[in-house]
Design an enzyme around this catalytic site. Structure first.
Site, short mmCIF file in Angstrom:
data_model
loop_
_atom_site.label_atom_id
_atom_site.label_comp_id
_atom_site.label_asym_id
_atom_site.label_seq_id
_atom_site.Cartn_x
_atom_site.Cartn_y
_atom_site.Cartn_z
N ARG A 295 0.87 -1.17 0.00
CA ARG A 295 0.00 0.00 0.00
C ARG A 295 0.91 1.22 0.00
NH1 ARG A 295 -1.76 3.69 4.14
NH2 ARG A 295 -3.69 4.67 3.53
N HIS B 225 -8.14 6.43 0.99
CA HIS B 225 -8.93 5.21 1.20
C HIS B 225 -9.28 4.59 -0.15
CE1 HIS B 225 -10.67 6.92 5.24
NE2 HIS B 225 -9.62 6.14 5.50
N ARG C 274 -10.25 14.29 13.00
CA ARG C 274 -10.10 15.31 11.95
C ARG C 274 -11.40 16.11 11.80
NH1 ARG C 274 -8.05 10.89 8.34
NH2 ARG C 274 -5.79 10.77 8.65
#
Ligand code: ADP
Length: 397
Positions: A91, A180, A241
């Site tokens: 990733r 994501h 956030r």
């Protein structure tokens, strides 16, 4: 074919060894506190007991070496030698404007990952270290980069350009990227399969609701919009956030509190969201729900605002696509919180969304949770970023 999936953070490394014959996990684990005192490897071979190994891991190279030893260990190992591993899928957070598709790593790919350190300052350096550590530990094996920004790269210009002077896009690649991406790609694809939708034209909204949270809209699996931006700060209210905010708030706090921009951005990333709104109760949605149930007004407002923001994005993305065939919930909150799913859907009566309470009483497995006469199919689709990375890696080698 066995594929090793690696996900490096700045001080952590998660791994899964996946047998692609049946897509089962042969072993998985986590290296924590890399480069910090007290580092630990937790290794979980399938069907066997978990092993914890405490040993100094000064860098990702040592962490990878420990993972290789754990995988081949006579007692808790799962392979006889690294020859059994066909490839490694990584990733990688940011591919900048250059990469949207997963790619076999070569020197050019590594150069782009390095050039994107500014765009992903915490993750890209760690991702590169993970790749180089695998190259050193398993010379000659293909490494594949799967970009977290890849899915969002399909957005049209009207969705990804910020309304700021164009020179900043030219000079610094400032645009909306979205994150994501592996999860949104996987869940939108699975939703199309599970819901029996048209793979070319299905309009799908994916709500990835975890500690980090984002919504995406895609048509036939191709992203048309997604809620995170240049960084993961934009969009939904998250655990810590703020999500969308008037940028003037930054200047105002700087002036009033004598802070600089970096300090305020740190507050917006790490001390805001439901943690900040609730007056510091928690960033964990379970704690927020419990505080609300105990009568904490700020926790109630935080939860209501989180749900309201998700519902607003679903409305906006339905408009963006001129309709929606399916809405899929995923990640920690999306997969486990039936009350949250129902509360979000309670805003969507105008779309003909009807939740079936019995069907919605489900956790962590793929399910249709809308009533048979609902105009939009609402689903729970568990995300599986590791499997998505392994499938991409297999496809490329
Ligand atoms: P990330 O990968 O971004 O860290 P996850 O997808 O693992 O996040 O989601 C973690 C969040 O899911 C936590 O805030 C946790 O409280 C929430 N969560 C897990 N189970 C439930 C539940 N039953 N109800 C509400 N929230 C839940």
């Amino acid at each position: 074919m066995k594929i090793l999936v690696i996900n490096c953070g700045s001080s952590s490394l998660k791994y899964q060894l996946i047998d692609m014959a049946d897509e089962s996990v042969i072993a998985k684990g986590l290296c924590e506190r890399i480069g910090i005192e007290g580092s630990k490897l937790t290794h979980q071979p399938a069907g066997k007991d978990k092993v914890e190994i405490e040993k100094a891991m000064p860098n990702h190279q040592v962490a990878i070496e420990m993972v290789m030893e754990a995988l081949q260990d006579p007692a808790h190992g799962v392979i006889a030698s690294t020859d059994e591993i066909s490839a490694i899928g990584h990733r990688v957070l940011h591919g900048g404007k250059v990469y949207s598709e997963s790619i076999v790593v070569d020197e050019d790919v590594k150069r782009v990952i390095r050039e994107c350190f500014d765009l992903g300052p915490l993750h890209n350096p760690a991702n590169l270290m993970g790749i180089e550590a695998c190259e050193a530990a398993m010379p000659g094996k293909p490494n594949v980069a799967v970009w977290d920004t890849g899915f969002g790269m399909a957005m049209p210009e009207k969705a990804y350009m910020y309304a700021i002077p164009h020179e900043y896009y030219e000079k610094y690649s400032i645009r909306r990227y979205g994150f994501h991406g592996t999860s949104h790609m996987f869940v939108s694809g699975e939703a199309i399969k599970f819901g029996g939708l048209d793979p070319e034209n299905a309009k799908v909204i994916v709500c990835h609701l975890g500690n980090g949270a984002s919504v995406s809209a895609s048509i036939g699996g191709k992203c048309v919009d997604t809620s995170m931006g240049l960084t993961p700060l934009e969009g939904l209210i998250m655990g810590t956030r703020s999500g969308d905010i008037d940028p003037a708030v930054v200047q105002f706090i700087c002036n009033k509190e004598g802070k600089d921009v970096n300090e305020v951005l740190n507050i917006l990333n790490k001390k805001s969201g439901v943690l900040g709104m609730s007056g510091g109760v928690s960033s964990d949605f379970r704690d927020i729900e419990k505080a609300k149930a105990d009568g904490n007004h700020l926790a109630e407002v935080a939860l209501d605002a989180f749900i309201y923001r998700v519902a607003k994005y679903i409305g906006a993305y339905t408009a963006a696509m001129n309709g929606v065939d399916a809405i899929a919930f995923t990640a920690g909150v999306g997969e486990n919180d039936k009350a949250g799913r129902k509360a979000i859907c309670s805003y969507l009566g105008y779309l003909g969304v009807k939740i079936d309470d019995e069907a919605n009483d489900v956790r962590g497995k793929a399910a249709v949770i809308s009533a048979p006469d609902s105009k939009v199919k609402v689903m729970l689709i568990p995300t599986n970023e590791e499997l998505a990375i392994a499938r991409e890696t297999k496809r490329l080698i």
